[in-house]
Motif scaffolding. Structure first.
Motif, PDB file in Angstrom:
ATOM      1  N   ARG A   1       0.836  -1.205   0.000  1.00 12.37           N
ATOM      2  CA  ARG A   1       0.000   0.000   0.000  1.00 12.37           C
ATOM      3  C   ARG A   1       0.871   1.256   0.000  1.00 12.37           C
ATOM      4  O   ARG A   1       0.578   2.223  -0.707  1.00 12.37           O
ATOM      5  N   LEU A   2       1.943   1.262   0.787  1.00  7.80           N
ATOM      6  CA  LEU A   2       2.852   2.404   0.811  1.00  7.80           C
ATOM      7  C   LEU A   2       3.439   2.652  -0.578  1.00  7.80           C
ATOM      8  O   LEU A   2       3.460   3.784  -1.059  1.00  7.80           O
ATOM      9  N   PHE A   3       3.904   1.596  -1.224  1.00  9.12           N
ATOM     10  CA  PHE A   3       4.495   1.780  -2.551  1.00  9.12           C
ATOM     11  C   PHE A   3       3.458   2.263  -3.549  1.00  9.12           C
ATOM     12  O   PHE A   3       3.714   3.187  -4.321  1.00  9.12           O
ATOM     13  N   ALA A   4       2.268   1.668  -3.549  1.00  6.61           N
ATOM     14  CA  ALA A   4       1.220   2.059  -4.494  1.00  6.61           C
ATOM     15  C   ALA A   4       0.872   3.544  -4.324  1.00  6.61           C
ATOM     16  O   ALA A   4       0.741   4.276  -5.313  1.00  6.61           O
ATOM     17  N   GLU A   5       0.749   3.990  -3.077  1.00  8.73           N
ATOM     18  CA  GLU A   5       0.408   5.397  -2.850  1.00  8.73           C
ATOM     19  C   GLU A   5       1.552   6.324  -3.222  1.00  8.73           C
ATOM     20  O   GLU A   5       1.330   7.387  -3.807  1.00  8.73           O
ATOM     21  N   LYS A   6       2.784   5.947  -2.881  1.00  9.39           N
ATOM     22  CA  LYS A   6       3.937   6.795  -3.217  1.00  9.39           C
ATOM     23  C   LYS A   6       4.107   6.881  -4.734  1.00  9.39           C
ATOM     24  O   LYS A   6       4.442   7.936  -5.271  1.00  9.39           O
ATOM     25  N   LEU A   7       3.871   5.773  -5.433  1.00  8.02           N
ATOM     26  CA  LEU A   7       3.953   5.781  -6.894  1.00  8.02           C
ATOM     27  C   LEU A   7       2.871   6.680  -7.479  1.00  8.02           C
ATOM     28  O   LEU A   7       3.129   7.479  -8.379  1.00  8.02           O
ATOM     29  N   ASP A   8       1.658   6.564  -6.978  1.00  8.65           N
ATOM     30  CA  ASP A   8       0.554   7.406  -7.436  1.00  8.65           C
ATOM     31  C   ASP A   8       0.893   8.884  -7.227  1.00  8.65           C
ATOM     32  O   ASP A   8       0.659   9.724  -8.106  1.00  8.65           O
ATOM     33  N   LEU A   9       1.461   9.206  -6.065  1.00 13.21           N
ATOM     34  CA  LEU A   9       1.846  10.587  -5.776  1.00 13.21           C
ATOM     35  C   LEU A   9       2.961  11.050  -6.720  1.00 13.21           C
ATOM     36  O   LEU A   9       2.910  12.172  -7.242  1.00 13.21           O
ATOM     37  N   LEU A  10       3.954  10.205  -6.981  1.00 12.45           N
ATOM     38  CA  LEU A  10       5.029  10.562  -7.909  1.00 12.45           C
ATOM     39  C   LEU A  10       4.476  10.856  -9.303  1.00 12.45           C
ATOM     40  O   LEU A  10       4.858  11.836  -9.947  1.00 12.45           O
ATOM     41  N   ILE A  11       3.553  10.025  -9.768  1.00 11.99           N
ATOM     42  CA  ILE A  11       2.946  10.237 -11.086  1.00 11.99           C
ATOM     43  C   ILE A  11       2.226  11.584 -11.116  1.00 11.99           C
ATOM     44  O   ILE A  11       2.341  12.341 -12.077  1.00 11.99           O
ATOM     45  N   GLU A  12       1.515  11.895 -10.060  1.00 11.75           N
ATOM     46  CA  GLU A  12       0.778  13.165  -9.984  1.00 11.75           C
ATOM     47  C   GLU A  12       1.723  14.357  -9.921  1.00 11.75           C
ATOM     48  O   GLU A  12       1.513  15.367 -10.597  1.00 11.75           O
ATOM     49  N   VAL A  13       2.787  14.274  -9.119  1.00 13.28           N
ATOM     50  CA  VAL A  13       3.774  15.359  -9.013  1.00 13.28           C
ATOM     51  C   VAL A  13       4.471  15.560 -10.356  1.00 13.28           C
ATOM     52  O   VAL A  13       4.728  16.697 -10.774  1.00 13.28           O
ATOM     53  N   ASN A  14       4.757  14.479 -11.050  1.00 13.81           N
ATOM     54  CA  ASN A  14       5.420  14.559 -12.352  1.00 13.81           C
ATOM     55  C   ASN A  14       4.498  15.190 -13.396  1.00 13.81           C
ATOM     56  O   ASN A  14       4.954  15.900 -14.286  1.00 13.81           O
ATOM     57  N   ARG A  15       3.219  14.952 -13.271  1.00 11.20           N
ATOM     58  CA  ARG A  15       2.223  15.414 -14.243  1.00 11.20           C
ATOM     59  C   ARG A  15       1.916  16.907 -14.100  1.00 11.20           C
ATOM     60  O   ARG A  15       1.643  17.582 -15.085  1.00 11.20           O
ATOM     61  N   SER A  16       1.901  17.401 -12.865  1.00 11.26           N
ATOM     62  CA  SER A  16       1.404  18.751 -12.628  1.00 11.26           C
ATOM     63  C   SER A  16       2.254  19.487 -11.589  1.00 11.26           C
ATOM     64  O   SER A  16       2.668  18.896 -10.589  1.00 11.26           O
ATOM     65  N   ALA A  17       2.461  20.783 -11.811  1.00 10.17           N
ATOM     66  CA  ALA A  17       3.242  21.595 -10.870  1.00 10.17           C
ATOM     67  C   ALA A  17       2.484  21.814  -9.561  1.00 10.17           C
ATOM     68  O   ALA A  17       3.076  21.905  -8.496  1.00 10.17           O
ATOM     69  N   ARG A  18       1.185  21.912  -9.625  1.00  9.09           N
ATOM     70  CA  ARG A  18       0.341  22.059  -8.426  1.00  9.09           C
ATOM     71  C   ARG A  18      -0.387  20.741  -8.221  1.00  9.09           C
ATOM     72  O   ARG A  18      -1.044  20.237  -9.116  1.00  9.09           O
ATOM     73  N   VAL A  19      -0.228  20.189  -7.029  1.00  7.95           N
ATOM     74  CA  VAL A  19      -0.708  18.831  -6.782  1.00  7.95           C
ATOM     75  C   VAL A  19      -1.826  18.810  -5.745  1.00  7.95           C
ATOM     76  O   VAL A  19      -1.676  19.339  -4.648  1.00  7.95           O
ATOM     77  N   SER A  20      -2.930  18.176  -6.144  1.00  7.58           N
ATOM     78  CA  SER A  20      -4.008  17.841  -5.207  1.00  7.58           C
ATOM     79  C   SER A  20      -4.083  16.327  -5.195  1.00  7.58           C
ATOM     80  O   SER A  20      -4.267  15.691  -6.241  1.00  7.58           O
ATOM     81  N   TRP A  21      -3.917  15.756  -4.019  1.00 10.29           N
ATOM     82  CA  TRP A  21      -3.807  14.303  -3.903  1.00 10.29           C
ATOM     83  C   TRP A  21      -4.187  13.904  -2.490  1.00 10.29           C
ATOM     84  O   TRP A  21      -3.952  14.650  -1.543  1.00 10.29           O
ATOM     85  N   HIS A  22      -4.783  12.719  -2.350  1.00 15.10           N
ATOM     86  CA  HIS A  22      -5.048  12.205  -1.003  1.00 15.10           C
ATOM     87  C   HIS A  22      -4.830  10.694  -0.985  1.00 15.10           C
ATOM     88  O   HIS A  22      -5.002  10.009  -1.989  1.00 15.10           O
ATOM     89  N   GLY A  23      -4.408  10.221   0.142  1.00 14.46           N
ATOM     90  CA  GLY A  23      -4.181   8.798   0.349  1.00 14.46           C
ATOM     91  C   GLY A  23      -4.348   8.498   1.823  1.00 14.46           C
ATOM     92  O   GLY A  23      -4.851   9.328   2.584  1.00 14.46           O
ATOM     93  N   LYS A  24      -3.898   7.329   2.227  1.00 13.36           N
ATOM     94  CA  LYS A  24      -4.042   6.932   3.628  1.00 13.36           C
ATOM     95  C   LYS A  24      -2.719   6.933   4.391  1.00 13.36           C
ATOM     96  O   LYS A  24      -2.711   6.811   5.600  1.00 13.36           O
ATOM     97  N   THR A  25      -1.595   7.054   3.681  1.00 19.83           N
ATOM     98  CA  THR A  25      -0.301   6.921   4.345  1.00 19.83           C
ATOM     99  C   THR A  25       0.407   8.242   4.606  1.00 19.83           C
ATOM    100  O   THR A  25       1.482   8.244   5.189  1.00 19.83           O
TER     101      THR A  25
END
Length: 157
Positions: free
Chosen positions: A31-55
């Motif tokens: 779960r930690l890896f899946a969320e961190k990967l999702d966050l990395l993809i979002e940060v890479n995609r956009s300069a301003r990041v809106s994201w939520h997870g559980k970790t």
């Protein structure tokens, strides 16, 4: 450096020693890896990041510096011996990077076959979206040739 020369190869990693150091529970590994990967993809995609997870706490439009001048940096999911990581790469439509650090390259050939099948299952075209690096290129060539000739790769059809 041109934009095609740089890529990020995030992977789950094989070392778990840092979990207690940073207060993580080893049972949350995937779960930690899946969320961190999702966050990395979002940060890479956009300069301003809106994201939520559980970790970790949510992000609500925060700026994520520094930014690459040529746009997003390609993310190739680093894969070792875990078939779940291969399937995750295919499901997310990410290219897969695998390495052969020792032993046989048969596993990498099997991962490539699994990646192609999983990509087809998720209707994602996998051409030219897999790479392998390592210290034993001749071993990799042998494994790839064996796989192409219908030899055993550890994957059933």
């Amino acid at each position: 450096m041109g934009s095609s020369e740089a890529r990020w190869p995030p992977g789950r990693g094989s070392s778990i020693e840092s979990f207690p150091l940073f207060g993580y529970d080893l049972q949350d590994y995937d779960r930690l890896f899946a969320e961190k990967l999702d966050l990395l993809i979002e940060v890479n995609r956009s300069a301003r990041v809106s994201w939520h997870g559980k970790t970790r706490p949510a992000l609500t439009g925060q700026y994520a510096p520094p930014r690459a001048e040529q746009g997003p940096i390609p993310i190739w999911l680093g894969v070792g011996g875990n078939p779940g990581s291969v399937i995750r790469a295919a499901q997310l439509g990410l290219p897969m990077a695998t390495g052969v650090l020792g032993g046989s390259a048969i596993r990498s050939a099997a991962n490539a076959e699994l990646y192609r099948r999983a990509s087809a299952h998720f209707a994602i075209h996998p051409s030219r979206r897999w790479s392998c690096s390592g210290h034993r290129a001749s071993s990799f060539r042998t494994a790839t040739t064996r796989a192409k000739r219908g030899g055993r790769t550890g994957i059933s059809s």
